[in-house]
Design an enzyme around this catalytic site. Structure first.
Site, mmCIF file in Angstrom:
data_model
loop_
_atom_site.group_PDB
_atom_site.id
_atom_site.type_symbol
_atom_site.label_atom_id
_atom_site.label_comp_id
_atom_site.label_asym_id
_atom_site.label_seq_id
_atom_site.Cartn_x
_atom_site.Cartn_y
_atom_site.Cartn_z
ATOM 1 N N PHE A 8 -63.078 6.338 -65.613
ATOM 2 C CA PHE A 8 -63.001 5.562 -66.847
ATOM 3 C C PHE A 8 -63.668 6.305 -67.999
ATOM 4 C CE2 PHE A 8 -62.883 2.416 -63.456
ATOM 5 C CZ PHE A 8 -61.932 1.506 -63.887
ATOM 6 N N ASP A 9 -63.089 6.137 -69.176
ATOM 7 C CA ASP A 9 -63.817 6.408 -70.409
ATOM 8 C C ASP A 9 -64.824 5.266 -70.560
ATOM 9 O OD1 ASP A 9 -64.382 7.383 -73.075
ATOM 10 O OD2 ASP A 9 -63.143 5.733 -73.806
ATOM 11 N N ALA A 10 -65.815 5.420 -71.438
ATOM 12 C CA ALA A 10 -66.819 4.356 -71.608
ATOM 13 C C ALA A 10 -66.556 3.513 -72.872
ATOM 14 C CB ALA A 10 -68.223 4.952 -71.649
#
Length: 223
Positions: A8-10
């Site tokens: 995931f990106d944050a």
């Protein structure tokens, strides 16, 4: 489960990132009423710096300090101090996006989970602890520490090595930014999911494996 790893990106993928609210809070602590006009001026400096950072033209430190240079002079403080204050304010207002916890709960034990973020170290660690999300993740890769930012292939190669070199086709990259998250993931050989919750038009040259408007949609796909 089709995937061994889900990355995931944050910012704006797992966590809300409301820069205006963060700046408003940060400047209020300096006794300044930060407004929309101030934000427009800030973004004129900040946005091009992020493009330069993602293109590998400037370092994380240069980005963090340059964007606060005009304010540091006005407030008779350092750019670094203002950046630290901003990171603290962003941590204080941080919230997971709707569906994030449910999605992580549904994936726990079925696939390994990781984060690859262009965000900065100070903020990422605090947010993971405060939201209780830290325990979900087997991998946390922060561009500031690696020295290259998404979409640079090297940050994905570095991540794969840390993951024990799984088959890239069994890795899914989830993110809200088509240029850094999706293009970067495609170039690394991953399946990708564009979390397009702001209903942006799809760039012509970038085709994600999946596109969702909510994290609940992604949870259903992965079930």
């Amino acid at each position: 489960m089709k995937y061994d790893w889900i990355l995931f990106d944050a910012d704006e993928t797992l966590f809300s990132f409301d820069a205006f609210k963060g700046l408003e809070l940060m400047f209020s602590r300096h006794g300044i009423a930060f407004n929309e006009a101030d934000f427009i001026e800030y973004e004129k400096i900040n946005r091009p710096l992020w493009v330069q950072y993602q293109n590998g033209e400037i370092s994380a430190a240069e980005l963090q300090q340059t964007r606060f240079r005009p304010w540091a002079k006005k407030l008779n403080t350092t750019e670094q101090q203002l950046n630290d204050d901003f990171m603290n304010a962003m941590a204080d207002i941080c919230k997971p996006l709707p569906g994030a916890k449910s999605l992580l709960d549904s994936l726990k034990g079925k696939a390994k989970l990781g984060i690859i973020t262009n965000g900065f170290t100070a903020l990422q660690r605090i947010r993971l602890e405060r939201t209780g999300f830290a325990d979900y993740f087997d991998l946390l890769v922060i561009s500031e520490q690696v020295g290259v930012a998404k979409p640079d292939r090297r940050i994905f190669d570095y991540s794969l090595e840390k993951m024990g070199n799984p088959d890239p086709s069994r890795v899914l990259m989830v993110g809200d930014n088509p240029q850094s998250d999706i293009l970067g993931g495609i170039n690394a050989g991953f399946d990708t999911c564009w979390f397009n919750h702001q209903n942006q038009p799809q760039p012509e040259n970038i085709t994600p494996t999946y596109q969702v408007a909510t994290l609940i949609e992604l949870e259903k796909i992965l079930e």
